[in-house]
Structure formats: structure tokens, C-alpha cells
Design an enzyme around this catalytic site. Structure first.
Site, PDB file in Angstrom:
ATOM      1  N   LYS A   1      -8.781   1.807  14.849  1.00 56.51           N
ATOM      2  CA  LYS A   1      -7.374   2.063  15.005  1.00 56.51           C
ATOM      3  C   LYS A   1      -6.968   2.236  16.432  1.00 56.51           C
ATOM      4  CE  LYS A   1      -4.396   2.680  12.503  1.00 56.51           C
ATOM      5  NZ  LYS A   1      -3.611   1.602  11.740  1.00 56.51           N
TER       6      LYS A   1
ATOM      7  N   THR B   1      -2.850   6.611  14.317  1.00 54.25           N
ATOM      8  CA  THR B   1      -3.418   7.921  13.593  1.00 54.25           C
ATOM      9  C   THR B   1      -3.768   8.809  14.254  1.00 54.25           C
ATOM     10  OG1 THR B   1      -5.059   8.658  11.923  1.00 54.25           O
ATOM     11  CG2 THR B   1      -5.662   6.532  13.083  1.00 54.25           C
ATOM     12  N   ASP B   2      -3.935  10.168  13.879  1.00 48.68           N
ATOM     13  CA  ASP B   2      -4.152  11.070  14.727  1.00 48.68           C
ATOM     14  C   ASP B   2      -5.685  11.345  14.765  1.00 48.68           C
ATOM     15  OD1 ASP B   2      -4.866  11.946  11.887  1.00 48.68           O
ATOM     16  OD2 ASP B   2      -4.179  14.058  12.096  1.00 48.68           O
ATOM     17  N   GLU B   3      -6.435  10.383  13.960  1.00 45.12           N
ATOM     18  CA  GLU B   3      -8.102  10.286  14.091  1.00 45.12           C
ATOM     19  C   GLU B   3      -8.284   9.792  15.432  1.00 45.12           C
ATOM     20  OE1 GLU B   3     -10.325   9.600  10.820  1.00 45.12           O
ATOM     21  OE2 GLU B   3      -8.910  10.074   9.405  1.00 45.12           O
TER      22      GLU B   3
ATOM     23  N   TYR C   1     -13.373   3.841  11.345  1.00 40.86           N
ATOM     24  CA  TYR C   1     -12.060   3.905  11.271  1.00 40.86           C
ATOM     25  C   TYR C   1     -11.277   3.893  12.412  1.00 40.86           C
ATOM     26  CZ  TYR C   1      -7.507   5.278   9.682  1.00 40.86           C
ATOM     27  OH  TYR C   1      -6.081   5.368   9.431  1.00 40.86           O
TER      28      TYR C   1
ATOM     29  N   GLY D   1       0.905  -1.278   0.022  1.00 46.16           N
ATOM     30  CA  GLY D   1      -0.085  -0.100   0.121  1.00 46.16           C
ATOM     31  C   GLY D   1       0.940   1.258   0.004  1.00 46.16           C
TER      32      GLY D   1
END
Ligand SMILES: NC(=O)c1ccc[n+]([C@@H]2O[C@H](COP(=O)([O-])OP(=O)(O)OC[C@H]3O[C@@H](n4cnc5c(N)ncnc54)[C@H](O)[C@@H]3O)[C@@H](O)[C@H]2O)c1
Length: 336
Positions: free
Chosen positions: A154, A126-128, A150, A12
């Protein structure tokens, strides 16, 4: 010093850039890539790696203990990029996200415990996981309030990895990066979608009024940060990795249009995504204390990215032709 890496998800976007980064910056390494070749993976990325000495590809799922055991054998460093990554797909159905982004991480961690020579396990988060922020920036200690499936999945993998550090002393580091862009990104992502649409003379879909703010990190800067953490990070710690260059979606779109010689008539406004996070912003002082800093401005990174997509049509044209257009920006508008 000889070192053996297992890099998951490197067919990816970010993982493939990281493998090239490793071979450009280190001698005497062996790299095994484990990837299930999902929809966002490119066989051309794997083909490109065949030029490197000591490269091995294992096609398999991080949820499969046998594939994981085969791929992780003898690794000193594991970096887990493998994940279901598309927010819009997770809003539609989060099953595969729960499997890969939580159970898959667990399978990797369990095998890592058996690999006694392992020196580092880096979980790419991730920053999310922080949710969104209207003012100020997230620190590594900020509250964790993911706002889409998502991000929530994560966060499961992020904290599970940390729990293996606390419980079993596994040498785990967790990174939380902001929005990446650069070569080899799957075309559902906004920047490659816009660039390839504009190359083809098509319009670019902007969600809502384009006021959302994102922090943009050139993928090469992300790779240098992860590489630094392999040697200089502290086990059990979380590190924010951001571009510290925030733009509204309209500002980003305007820059791409200008660089590609187009005007605003190329914009098509589409219905906003449900629960669309307004702004992400990361404080990266912890990484800077380790000696890392971003090398690329957004303009430099965008120029390089546009040039790469112009020069590598053979890479993206087949993807664009076979893409599931239901998940492109505009998806929510189309569902009305
Ligand atoms: N792209 C970004 O802006 C961004 C920002 C912060 C963090 N991240 C994180 O970085 C990592 C890489 O993201 P990306 O943008 O390169 O994603 P990507 O979708 O381009 O690549 C993910 C890769 O993982 C593989 N994969 C998916 N499920 C798998 C499984 N069960 N077993 C084995 N392989 C599997 C896919 O085939 C693909 O090659 C992810 O963990 C993502 O959460 C991405």
C-alpha cells in the site's frame, strides 16, 4: 453541478458504502464502478447500485489498461478503493498485493494523465503505512515504516500516486484511514466475523491476549471525509482519517459480546499473528481544519453494524458458507 465519478473496488466494503453515500448526498451525478469481483467483492453490492440513475458497472482489473481506459472515460473524479486488503493473506503470499496495490495503482495513474477533464484522483491508502506506535499518534509527516507485506505494498501505491502529482501535476490526494467497520464488510474482518459467529452461537477467536490497540472508524465517517476531500482537499497532500477511538481487542470484543447478550465464555484465544502491530493511532487535526469530524461513537457504530448483519443475513450467509477458512483469525495457530 454535474459530476462523473469512477469508483474502483466498490463491490467491496468501503467502496460500496461510498457509492451509497454519494447518491444520498449528491444530485446530478454519474458513477462508474470498476471491480474485478475478487473474493471479498459481493455481487449483491453491485445489484443494489442498479437502483441509481447514471450508474454503470465495469467488471475488470485495475491492472488491465483496456478495462481502466473504458471505465475512466470522461471521469472528473477517481477514487481508488480497489486493493488486496487482507494482512493475513499478504503474509502467506504477497504476489497479488504487489500487482494490485502497486502496479494497479500505476495503471490507473497513467490513464488519469490522459483524462484531461480529471479534477481529482484520490488514492485510498492506510494508516498501516506508518507501522505501529507505542505512544502518541501519527501525523501525516511521520516516518513511514510499514511492517507487513500488505502495508508495504500500500505504501508503494501511496507514494507512486504522490509522485504523479510532483512529476506530472496530476491532482492527487492520498488518504490514510484507520480500521473501518460497518455494513458490508467481508467476513474475514474481525468485527463482522465476531458478529456473525455470535449470531450462529459460535465462539470468537481473539489473537494472543487481545492486548493490541486499534483505532476504529465507522465507515460512514470515512465516506464523509473522502467526500469532503473531493471538493476541499489540497492536491499533493496526505490526510489522516481516523475514528480517534482506540480500544484494545479485548475491549472491542467485550463490547460486542455485551451488545449481543453473550459472555466471555464465547471467547477462544488463538495464537498471535507473526509481526502483529501493537497499536495504531492517528492525529486527524488536518482533516478537522477542513471542517470534518466523526459523527459516530464506537458504541453507536457497533449497534448499527450489528443491526445490519442481523437484518441482512441473505447478504452474508452465502459468503460465510463459501469462505476460505484458512484465513480466519486462528490461521496461525492452525499452522503449528
Ligand atoms: N478496511 C479497512 O479497515 C481499511 C482501512 C484503511 C484503508 N483501507 C483501504 O480501503 C480500500 C478498501 O478496503 P476494503 O476494506 O473495502 O476492502 P475489500 O477487500 O472489502 O474491497 C476491495 C475491493 O477491491 C476489489 N479489487 C481487488 N483487486 C482488484 C483489482 N486488481 N482490480 C479491480 N478490483 C479489485 C475487490 O474485488 C473488492 O471488491 C483499500 O484500498 C484498503 O487498503 C481499508
Amino acid at each position: 453541478m454535474f459530476r462523473k465519478y469512477l469508483i474502483t473496488g466498490a463491490a467491496g466494503f468501503i467502496g460500496s458504502n461510498f457509492v451509497h453515500y454519494l447518491y444520498r448526498h449528491h444530485k446530478d451525478i454519474e458513477v462508474t464502478v470498476l471491480d474485478k469481483m475478487g473474493y471479498s467483492a459481493s455481487p449483491l453490492n453491485i445489484k443494489d447500485f442498479q437502483q441509481y440513475p447514471g450508474f454503470t458497472f465495469v467488471q475488470g482489473d485495475i491492472c488491465d489498461p483496456v478495462a481502466v481506459q473504458t471505465a475512466m472515460q470522461g471521469a472528473q473524479v477517481v477514487v481508488n478503493f480497489a486493493a488486496e486488503t487482507a494482512v493475513d493473506r499478504s503474509i502467506d503470499n504477497a504476489n497479488s498485493f504487489l500487482k494490485t496495490d502497486i502496479a494497479g495503482v500505476h495503471t490507473l495513474l497513467q490513464e488519469a494523465r490522459r483524462q484531461k477533464q480529471l479534477q481529482r484522483f484520490i488514492q485510498i491508502s492506510t494508516d498501516e503505512v506508518y507501522g505501529h506506535v507505542l505512544e502518541g499518534s501519527f501525523h501525516e509527516t511521520s516516518e513511514l515504516k510499514p511492517r507487513n507485506p500488505y502495508a508495504a505494498s500500500k505504501l508503494g501505491g501511496d507514494r507512486l500516486a504522490y509522485s504523479f502529482f510532483v512529476t506530472y501535476g496530476l491532482p492527487v490526494i492520498v488518504t490514510r484511514a484507520s480500521n473501518n467497520y460497518g455494513p458490508r464488510a467481508y467476513l474475514e474482518k474481525v468485527i463482522p466475523l465476531f458478529i456473525t459467529n455470535l449470531i450462529d452461537g459460535q465462539q470468537v477467536p481473539v489473537y494472543g491476549e487481545g492486548k493490541q490497540i486499534r483505532d476504529w472508524l465507522f465507515v460512514e465517517d470515512h465516506c464523509s471525509a473522502v467526500d469532503l476531500l473531493v471538493d476541499h482537499g489540497v492536491n499533493g497532500e496526505v490526510y489522516n482519517i481516523g475514528g480517534e477511538q482506540e480500544l484494545t481487542n479485548m475491549e472491542l470484543t467485550g463490547r460486542i459480546l455485551r451488545m449481543m447478550g453473550k459472555d466471555k465464555s464465547a471467547i477462544k484465544f488463538v495464537q498471535d499473528r507473526p509481526g502483529h502491530d501493537f497499536r495504531y493511532s492517528l492525529d486527524c487535526s488536518k482533516m478537522r481544519k477542513l471542517g470534518w469530524k466523526q459523527r459516530y461513537t464506537v458504541d453507536e457504530g457497533l449497534e448499527q453494524t450489528i443491526a445490519w448483519y442481523r437484518d441482512n443475513e441473505h447478504w452474508w450467509r452465502p459468503i460465510k458458507e463459501n469462505m476460505d477458512n484458512r484465513y480466519l483469525a486462528g490461521f496461525w495457530g492452525d499452522k503449528k
